[in-house]
Design an enzyme around this catalytic site. Sequence first.
Site, PDB file in Angstrom:
ATOM      1  N   LYS A 157      -4.635 -43.636  40.342  1.00 39.38           N
ATOM      2  CA  LYS A 157      -4.847 -43.995  38.936  1.00 39.38           C
ATOM      3  C   LYS A 157      -6.238 -44.621  38.852  1.00 39.38           C
ATOM      4  CE  LYS A 157      -2.303 -46.147  35.139  1.00 39.38           C
ATOM      5  NZ  LYS A 157      -2.370 -45.060  34.176  1.00 39.38           N
TER       6      LYS A 157
HETATM    7  C1  LIG Z   1      -1.958 -39.390  33.529  1.00 36.16           C
HETATM    8  C2  LIG Z   1      -0.693 -40.162  33.541  1.00 36.16           C
HETATM    9  N1  LIG Z   1       0.453 -39.562  33.877  1.00 36.16           N
HETATM   10  C3  LIG Z   1       1.620 -40.227  33.904  1.00 36.16           C
HETATM   11  C4  LIG Z   1       1.689 -41.565  33.577  1.00 36.16           C
HETATM   12  C5  LIG Z   1       2.996 -42.286  33.622  1.00 36.16           C
HETATM   13  O1  LIG Z   1       3.006 -43.198  34.672  1.00 36.16           O
HETATM   14  P1  LIG Z   1       3.894 -44.516  34.624  1.00 36.16           P
HETATM   15  O2  LIG Z   1       5.270 -44.093  34.332  1.00 36.16           O
HETATM   16  O3  LIG Z   1       3.761 -45.099  35.984  1.00 36.16           O
HETATM   17  O4  LIG Z   1       3.316 -45.384  33.571  1.00 36.16           O
HETATM   18  C6  LIG Z   1       0.520 -42.235  33.213  1.00 36.16           C
HETATM   19  C7  LIG Z   1       0.542 -43.659  32.871  1.00 36.16           C
HETATM   20  O5  LIG Z   1       0.313 -44.486  33.700  1.00 36.16           O
HETATM   21  C8  LIG Z   1      -0.696 -41.517  33.207  1.00 36.16           C
HETATM   22  O6  LIG Z   1      -1.827 -42.138  32.861  1.00 36.16           O
END
Ligand SMILES: Cc1ncc(COP(=O)(O)O)c(C=O)c1O
Length: 311
Positions: A157
Site C-alpha cells: 500500500k
Molecule cells: C486499492 C485498494 N484495494 C483494496 C482496498 C481495501 O483494503 P482494506 O480492506 O484493507 O481497507 C483498499 C483500501 O485500503 C485499496 O486502496
Amino acid sequence: MNQADLIWMNGEFVAWEDAKVHVLTHALHYGTGVFEGVRAYETARGAAVFRHQDHIDRLFKSAQMYYMDVPFSKEQIREATLDLIARNSLKSCYIRPVVYRGAGPMGLYPLDCPVDVFIAVWQWGSYLGDEGKRNGIRAGVVSWRKIGQDALIPLAKANGQYLNSVLAKVESEKAGFEEGILLDQRGFVCEGTGENLFIVKDGKIATPGFNSSILGGINRLSAITIARDLGYEVVERDVARGELYLADEIYMTGTAAELTPIREIDNQPIGTGEPGPITRAVQEVFEDALHGRSERYADWLDLVPQPASAP
Ligand SMILES: Cc1ncc(COP(=O)(O)O)c(C=O)c1O
C-alpha cells in the site's frame, strides 16, 4: 473533513495546524511512502480499532518492500494510535498512518533520506455514503488498468501507486459513476479504486486473488471469513469482466467504504438492481463485527483505553 486537535509525528503529539513537512520531503517528489487506512468504531465498551494489528502488520510489510525500516516498533505505533484517539476524544474515526522518506538528498535513490512517520485521525463517514451502503452504488469499469506486478508492487500500500487509483477515480466520477472498477493487465477484474470486489452467482461467492494484482484487503479477509462462517462457499479466482454483468449480486469491501453493495455496473443492473440477500447477510454480520455487537468476532477489535476515572 472534520479536523482533530492533535496529530502524531515522529513520536510527538503536535497541533493539527503545526503538522507540517518540508517541501523537499522525498515522498512529495517521488511517492516514496507507504500508508494504511484504518477505522475506529464506537462500541458499547468505548472506541475500538478494527483489525488494528493486521493493519500495522501490512504497514510494516509495505515499508519493507520499499526498503524502509520503520523507526518505531509495531507496539509503539499501536500505542501511539490508541493514545492519539484518546487525546482527541474521538469516539470513532478514520486513522491514517504514513511511513515515508523525509527531506534529504534529492534524486531517485531514497536510502539516504530519513524515514519519517505520522499518524492522523479524523472523523469520516462512509466513503461511498450511507445511502450507497443501504441501496448500492453505480460503478463503471474504467479504461485505466491496475498497475502490473512487473511495474510496481500491487500488494504494497504505497503512496505513489495511488496515482493509478486517482486516474481511475476521476474517470469514473466524470462518467457519472460513484466508483470505478479496474481490470488487471490481463483484462480480468481486479478491484475498485480503494475496495476489493465480490461477485455472487447461484449462491456462490467469488473474489479476485493476488494473480489479479489486488491489494490484500483486510476487510476482504473479514468478509471471506464471515461469508464462510455463514455457510457460503467463497472462492478466490480470476473473474472475467462479463461475469460482472451476469452476477446475481456484487459488493465491495474496504476500510473507507466498509461493505457497499453495487447495484449497477456500466449502466447494467446487477441481479434485481437492488442489494441481494447474500450481500445483506454478510453486510449485517460485518456491521455487527465493526461496531462490537458480535461475540464471535470480538477479537477483531482493539479497545482504546479509557482514561482512569477520578476516585
Ligand atoms: C486499492 C485498494 N484495494 C483494496 C482496498 C481495501 O483494503 P482494506 O480492506 O484493507 O481497507 C483498499 C483500501 O485500503 C485499496 O486502496
